[in-house]
Design an enzyme around this catalytic site. Structure first.
Site, mmCIF file in Angstrom:
data_model
loop_
_atom_site.group_PDB
_atom_site.id
_atom_site.type_symbol
_atom_site.label_atom_id
_atom_site.label_comp_id
_atom_site.label_asym_id
_atom_site.label_seq_id
_atom_site.Cartn_x
_atom_site.Cartn_y
_atom_site.Cartn_z
ATOM 1 N N ARG A 36 -7.218 -6.618 -1.608
ATOM 2 C CA ARG A 36 -8.397 -6.655 -2.482
ATOM 3 C C ARG A 36 -8.179 -7.749 -3.516
ATOM 4 O O ARG A 36 -7.059 -7.993 -3.952
ATOM 5 C CB ARG A 36 -8.592 -5.331 -3.227
ATOM 6 C CG ARG A 36 -8.797 -4.110 -2.370
ATOM 7 C CD ARG A 36 -9.102 -2.905 -3.261
ATOM 8 N NE ARG A 36 -8.909 -1.646 -2.568
ATOM 9 C CZ ARG A 36 -9.820 -1.060 -1.807
ATOM 10 N NH1 ARG A 36 -10.973 -1.657 -1.621
ATOM 11 N NH2 ARG A 36 -9.575 0.090 -1.220
ATOM 12 N N ASN B 184 -15.118 8.399 -8.653
ATOM 13 C CA ASN B 184 -14.067 9.023 -7.832
ATOM 14 C C ASN B 184 -14.668 10.056 -6.883
ATOM 15 O O ASN B 184 -14.346 10.095 -5.692
ATOM 16 C CB ASN B 184 -13.038 9.721 -8.727
ATOM 17 C CG ASN B 184 -12.083 8.765 -9.407
ATOM 18 O OD1 ASN B 184 -12.040 7.582 -9.078
ATOM 19 N ND2 ASN B 184 -11.323 9.272 -10.351
ATOM 20 N N HIS C 79 -1.468 -3.897 4.062
ATOM 21 C CA HIS C 79 -1.523 -3.436 2.680
ATOM 22 C C HIS C 79 -0.390 -4.002 1.828
ATOM 23 O O HIS C 79 -0.377 -3.825 0.613
ATOM 24 C CB HIS C 79 -1.475 -1.901 2.664
ATOM 25 C CG HIS C 79 -1.823 -1.278 1.350
ATOM 26 N ND1 HIS C 79 -0.898 -0.601 0.579
ATOM 27 C CD2 HIS C 79 -2.985 -1.236 0.654
ATOM 28 C CE1 HIS C 79 -1.477 -0.162 -0.518
ATOM 29 N NE2 HIS C 79 -2.744 -0.526 -0.504
#
Length: 720
Positions: free
Chosen positions: A377, A49, A436
């Site tokens: 993705r 992260n 998206h």
């Protein structure tokens, strides 16, 4: 100055909020109630992260400062002020990461027979094994470099682990020290598994093994000191889409350039020779505060290796098997089922195989004449790709693939090209906007002679791998209004063909922002009229100022607002006269909370939307996103009575946001409340071991009507 103070009253800092989020993940690594290897995994996640945040957010701030930007952010701070605050927080956080590793995890691992060994600790057998491994696997991949006028400093790749050495020629003991650099091969694990007996696990850092063999690589030199280091570079992509002849080719070139981005961070071992540190700092053109020292493995994200390599089920969460979708007796396939009712899948509690099956059945069914799919993705060897390639042989197959899905660009380019070669029509969405939304649309000539559309709408990516540990929602439906509008969204994505009204869908960047603001304002009017008014919104992040200000207005009007936000939230909850009716909680646990749910009591006629978008500027204005209504009564009841109440009742993995942007565990704030974990409960429901009676009773999502609020008070943020 007045405007700065006003912003600080309304919003917390974005960077502070992100650091608070990663701190919550670190808390899971520190929590002894989690299985040991899960704690190691959480620590590794904090490392990955932080890597992404530094190479994107911190690098972006540095770029803005370099470009001369002086505009204030949400919290009233200029980019230079934000960067200074962020850098200080990262230093504090890194210290906490290594305390967790050294003081908490390493001792516990040793107790369990899992040891990270120093070279001096190895016995003769282990050293012989390590040396043989080095000669066989490592040495052929190494390229030692000594920096001199004929050998300039090598181009160190982004986040590549390296060894830096101070060298002196043996024949010139009084000569100058030379800097040496060895790149640790990325193709090899960072930890070398050593022979062990009785079920024990012994490891040696690959960098330590290489260090023991430096003399053989630098013959004629004396190695005076050494250290491991890693450089993080700016990984933002910069290009002009309007001037690009081929978006795919432009992304490919920029991916190559990304590896050459400016340095933004130097990580190096604690105790490194100051001379090495200074030479590296100067070479990478970094300030002192951009040097981060770690007392342990330089790249903590690589600790994920332990989780996958060590087969100790007793040190991991108990296995969980998602619930499969069972069709009713009257249905021979999913299409029969959807003509009877919508299907809601809550992943990972409900198996993602049902989504894959929907797409694969569409590819195999001769009655399906067309398939359209968006892709942001996915995983390698994805069955979604296989299904679309199969479909292209017999029917119209269209794929809208997002080339700029951060860090997945290269794989998406490969998939796009292979799809085109197979006959799939591949598009890259609307120029200037990321695609998206999560949509799959099938057109089928049904047995009754009617041509119908069937679609999947989701909150998560078409990735069967991440679906095992991301919580997301999938809606399968043949609702003619929804599916017809999904068709219109695909027209927008492939031809930039817009229509005035996408209802019942909310579509970004065309209608979503204003639609959500309208829903919040409607709830505000219900409260003022004394009708039931309650907003429950679950998402990843809340950063859009206009939405936050609308929520403040709603709170002042009497709307009860519960926000379940995993990551960033710059809203200030619980402030009298501003947000006293707003509560913000974050759930961080075994599964990564990724679903987006938006519930509006609507005066007693509840409305629920699911979607791919958070309440962030990039989602509402810079991406193609879709939020969709839940209409089927049974589906709506599941969200209303099971899913949202479970998250609002969590006292184990939930943290409550304070008005200053910090978080406290719900168990500390809500003493006396029943001990309850939403994720544990939802797993038990999927396994048939629990039901709705196990959820502690809290405030109803649809409160009873009340007397209208009589007030002339202006919202606290009205004066700007």
């Amino acid at each position: 100055m007045a405007r700065t103070k006003q912003k600080q009253k309304l919003f917390t800092g974005r960077d502070h909020s992100w650091m608070q989020f990663n701190r919550r993940v670190l808390e899971e690594a520190e929590d002894p109630s989690n299985p040991l290897l899960e704690r190691v995994k959480f620590l590794a996640i904090t490392g990955s992260n932080l890597d992404e945040y530094v190479e994107i957010r911190q690098a972006g701030l540095m770029q803005r400062i370099e470009d001369g930007y002086r505009e204030q952010g949400y919290d009233g701070l200029r980019p230079d002020e934000s960067l200074a605050s962020l850098t200080a927080e990262i230093h504090t956080f890194v210290e906490a990461q290594y305390r967790c590793w050294n003081d908490l995890l390493l001792p516990e691992l040793r107790k369990q027979g899992i040891r990270l060994m120093e070279w001096d600790e190895l016995d003769e057998e282990a050293r012989a094994y390590a040396q043989a491994y080095f000669q066989r696997e490592v040495d052929p991949l190494l390229t030692p470099i000594a920096i001199d006028p004929a050998h300039p400093f090598p181009r160190v790749l982004n986040k590549a682990l390296c060894l830096a050495l101070l060298l002196r020629r043996k024949r010139k003991s009084s000569g100058p020290q030379v800097l040496g650099v060895v790149t640790v091969p990325r193709a090899l694990p960072r930890f070398v598994r050593l022979p062990a007996i009785d079920g024990k696990f012994d490891y040696l850092l690959l960098q330590d093994l290489i260090a023991q063999n430096l003399g053989g690589m630098y013959r004629g030199y004396e190695v005076q000191s050494r250290t491991a280091f890693r450089v993080t570079r700016n990984s933002n992509l910069y290009f002009e889409e309007e001037e690009a002849r081929s978006l795919l080719e432009t992304i490919r070139v920029e991916l190559h350039n990304r590896r050459k981005g400016d340095s933004v961070r130097l990580e190096i071992e604690t105790g490194a020779d100051p001379e090495i540190v200074e030479r590296l700092r100067v070479n990478f053109e970094l300030d002192e505060d951009q040097v981060f020292r770690g007392d342990g493995p330089v790249n903590l994200s690589r600790l994920m290796f332990f989780y996958s390599d060590i087969q100790r089920p007793d040190l991991k969460f108990a296995p969980f098997t998602p619930k499969p979708l069972h069709l009713s007796r009257k249905s021979t396939n999913i299409f029969d089922e959807l003509r009877q009712h919508d299907v809601l899948l809550h992943h990972p509690y409900d198996s993602y195989d049902s989504v894959v099956d929907f797409i694969q059945q569409g590819a195999e069914d001769p009655a399906v004449v067309s398939m359209k799919q968006t892709l942001y993705r996915t995983s390698q060897d994805s069955p979604v790709f296989s299904a679309l390639i199969e479909a292209a042989a017999t029917k119209e197959a269209t794929l809208v693939v997002e080339l700029m899905a951060r860090f997945d660009e290269a794989s998406n380019i490969r998939w796009a090209r292979s799809m085109e070669d197979a006959g799939v029509q591949v598009f890259h969405g609307v120029v200037g906007l990321k695609t998206h939304c999560k949509l799959a649309l099938l057109v089928r000539r049904d047995e009754d002679g009617v041509t119908r559309r069937y679609c999947h709408l989701g909150t998560g990516n078409y990735n069967p791998i991440t679906a095992r540990f991301y919580t997301d929602l999938s809606l399968l439906t043949c609702d003619p209004q929804i599916t017809e509008r999904v068709h219109m969204v695909f027209n927008y994505l492939t031809a930039h063909a817009e229509i005035d009204d996408y209802r019942p869908l909310l579509v970004a960047p065309l209608t979503m922002a204003e639609s959500f603001l309208g829903l919040i304002r409607r709830e505000t009017e219900h409260a003022r009229a004394g009708r039931p008014a309650h907003i429950v919104a679950k998402m990843n992040a809340l950063l859009e100022p206009s939405v936050i200000e609308a929520l403040y207005d709603a709170s002042n009007a009497g709307v009860e607002i519960d926000l379940i936000i995993r990551g960033l939230s710059i809203l200030r909850p619980g402030i009298k006269g501003l947000s006293s009716r707003i509560r913000v909680r974050s759930v961080v646990g075994r599964f990564l909370e990724h679903s987006r749910i938006f519930h509006f009591a609507n005066g007693g006629d509840d409305e629920i939307y699911l979607g791919s978008a958070d309440w962030m500027p990039r989602n509402l204005f810079e991406r193609c996103e879709v939020a969709f209504p839940v209409r089927d009564p049974a589906v709506k009841a599941r969200i209303h009575d099971e899913i949202l109440p479970a998250y609002l009742a969590d006292t184990i993995k939930a943290r409550l946001q304070q008005s200053d942007g910090t978080y406290k565990r719900a168990s500390q704030m809500l003493k006396g409340e029943p001990v309850f974990s939403a994720q544990d409960f939802l797993m038990k429901v999927a396994e048939g071991k629990s039901d709705l009676t196990a959820i502690p009773k809290g405030k109803p999502l649809t409160p009873p009507a009340r007397r209208p609020k009589k007030t002339s008070d202006e919202p606290a943020h009205a004066a700007d």
